[in-house]
Motif scaffolding. Sequence first.
Motif, PDB file in Angstrom:
ATOM      1  N   VAL B 143      -6.528  -8.983   3.856  1.00 18.53           N
ATOM      2  CA  VAL B 143      -5.831  -7.877   3.675  1.00 18.53           C
ATOM      3  C   VAL B 143      -6.097  -7.935   2.232  1.00 18.53           C
ATOM      4  N   LEU B 211      -2.245 -15.621  -3.944  1.00 14.99           N
ATOM      5  CA  LEU B 211      -1.937 -14.820  -2.866  1.00 14.99           C
ATOM      6  C   LEU B 211      -1.527 -13.511  -3.893  1.00 14.99           C
ATOM      7  N   ASP B 215      -0.933 -10.033  -4.894  1.00 20.56           N
ATOM      8  CA  ASP B 215      -0.578  -9.113  -4.741  1.00 20.56           C
ATOM      9  C   ASP B 215       0.489  -8.276  -6.368  1.00 20.56           C
ATOM     10  N   VAL B 223      -8.316 -14.402   3.114  1.00 15.29           N
ATOM     11  CA  VAL B 223      -6.352 -15.421   2.713  1.00 15.29           C
ATOM     12  C   VAL B 223      -7.036 -16.024   3.981  1.00 15.29           C
ATOM     13  N   THR B 227      -1.158 -20.164   4.867  1.00 15.96           N
ATOM     14  CA  THR B 227      -0.166 -19.557   4.166  1.00 15.96           C
ATOM     15  C   THR B 227      -0.660 -18.438   3.959  1.00 15.96           C
ATOM     16  N   TRP B 228      -0.629 -16.497   4.783  1.00 19.99           N
ATOM     17  CA  TRP B 228      -0.148 -15.614   5.413  1.00 19.99           C
ATOM     18  C   TRP B 228       1.406 -15.555   5.933  1.00 19.99           C
ATOM     19  N   ARG B 232       3.841 -14.412   4.216  1.00 20.22           N
ATOM     20  CA  ARG B 232       3.950 -12.516   3.669  1.00 20.22           C
ATOM     21  C   ARG B 232       5.289 -11.427   3.675  1.00 20.22           C
ATOM     22  N   GLU B 239      -2.170  -6.447   6.267  1.00 17.42           N
ATOM     23  CA  GLU B 239      -3.128  -7.262   6.942  1.00 17.42           C
ATOM     24  C   GLU B 239      -4.030  -6.193   7.367  1.00 17.42           C
ATOM     25  N   THR B 242      -8.113  -8.535  11.380  1.00 21.66           N
ATOM     26  CA  THR B 242      -7.880 -10.025  11.770  1.00 21.66           C
ATOM     27  C   THR B 242      -8.751 -10.195  12.594  1.00 21.66           C
TER      28      THR B 242
END
Lengths: 232, 307
Positions: B143, B211, B215, B223, B227-228, B232, B239, B242
């Motif tokens: 990300v 994270l 951010d 990540v 968790t994402w 998120r 994203e 992926t």
Amino acid sequence: MIQEGFADAWQLLIHLDPSVLDAAARSVWISLLAVAAASLIGIAAGLLLARKRVLGQRFWVILFRLGMSVPTVLIGLLCFAVFSRRGALGSLELLYTSWAIVVGEFFLALPIVTTLTHGAILRLDPRVPETARTLGAGPACRVMTYLNEARLAIALAILTAFSRCFTELGIAMMVGGNLAGRTRTLTTATALETARGEFARGVAMSFILLLIALLVTLLIASSGRDMDKVKS
Amino acid sequence: MIGGNIHAMSHTFQIAWLMAGVIVGAGCQPDAASPRSRSGCRTRTDTNTDSESTASDSSVLRLASTTSTRDSGLCDVLLPMFEQLHNCRVDLIAVGTGKALRLAEAGDVDVILCHAKSAEEAFVAAGHGVRREPVMHNSFLIVGPADDPAAIQGIEPAEAIGKIGAGQHRFVSRGDDSGTHQREMELWDSVGGHPTWQDYIETGQGMGPTLIIADEMDAYLLVDMGTWLKRRDGLRLAELITEGQGLENPYAVTVVNPVKHPAIHDELAHAFADFLVSDQAQTVIADYRVNGTRLFHPDRLAQEQIE
């Protein structure tokens, strides 16, 4: 593990491991700055609360005493909320800098210095202010007299505040972020080594922290060699 | 006068504080002796001799697992099932993979559930573990800031990592020897080595805090999907990648070698490994969703059994 920690600490020290020196230096200057600022304001506030009639006096005294019990994670959380980009002071871009840790530790140290100074001035022999007044001392001169008479207790207040700041983890982790080479301190480095499973290195970091604390303690003790004889 | 007043008051307060302390302390006592305490559990097992329970005489299993399995909530579902089946208690120690392996090596835990395949295989090869069973997998993703200054959207992970390094874009690393960090290092290795530049930032913290740091700092980040998906909402990060080689995230259970560490409850540990690969647990894993999204894909169910 503890023996290993000793050995590791020794190795890190004699090789002047740059990452350790970096974290140690940062820990020292952040704590010193926070405690210096908190001492300036806290000693003045303690004096004021002890010697003058102040609006909401009981409230302030209780507030500062309560302030000594505020957990560092809460201070960290509040500072984070304020310094986050979404927070009130987000535009200052202080989050994840050492300055954010200084601010947080200032609020950790302030209640300690204020409360202990307040108590120290209250405990002064009542003849001290009377004598000073009788001898015609002006306000500034009287303040200096009080501080001088209570200097052992005030020095201990500052040392206590320093110990708290130097060893705290919650604020440094939350608003500093433990960024390598930027905001990593001895305590966050210890937490990291523990999380990594490098327990001996974690112990080593703590030994180094204690060593520095010892140096500071000796420094403060030697600056007032006659202190423990004041009353005799 | 004022000073005297406050002095008297402070004395009253000191006493009040002391009393409050005593009351709070007393209030805590029953907790300390709750039925979940170790000795309470032992007693229950000792008197339970005629039961068909397969648990060994010590009915506490110590499991070291990655924080992602705890934070995703999956353990809250699986562990009570196992506890009921085997009349035991599972103590979950949620730590990074590096620490989990260290704890296992020292014999402080009986079984581990981790996601660093090569490290786990080395662990077994070194004789610290006796059995490693793949349980489930999900994936990592990359990300980063929505405007994507390194222009990596949708390209191969290794190529993306190379571009971030070459452009010296801001990148946040766990830097904590966790499974995620080890995967990041493998990606760097695939493009020729570990990077250091001004904006390569090591947090040394768990996935959640890291994270948030990424951010706040508008940085790129590797990540894990669990968790994402959970965190998120409210983040500005987007994203970017992926799928692709190097983003698979396999979880496996490893039983710690009982020969090296006599205190290990290997019977229960093997039972736990059996349980995780059983159809029962695998179905739970397949059905486990957060906000409607499946977090983990079971490894031991035939494809038609999923869905």
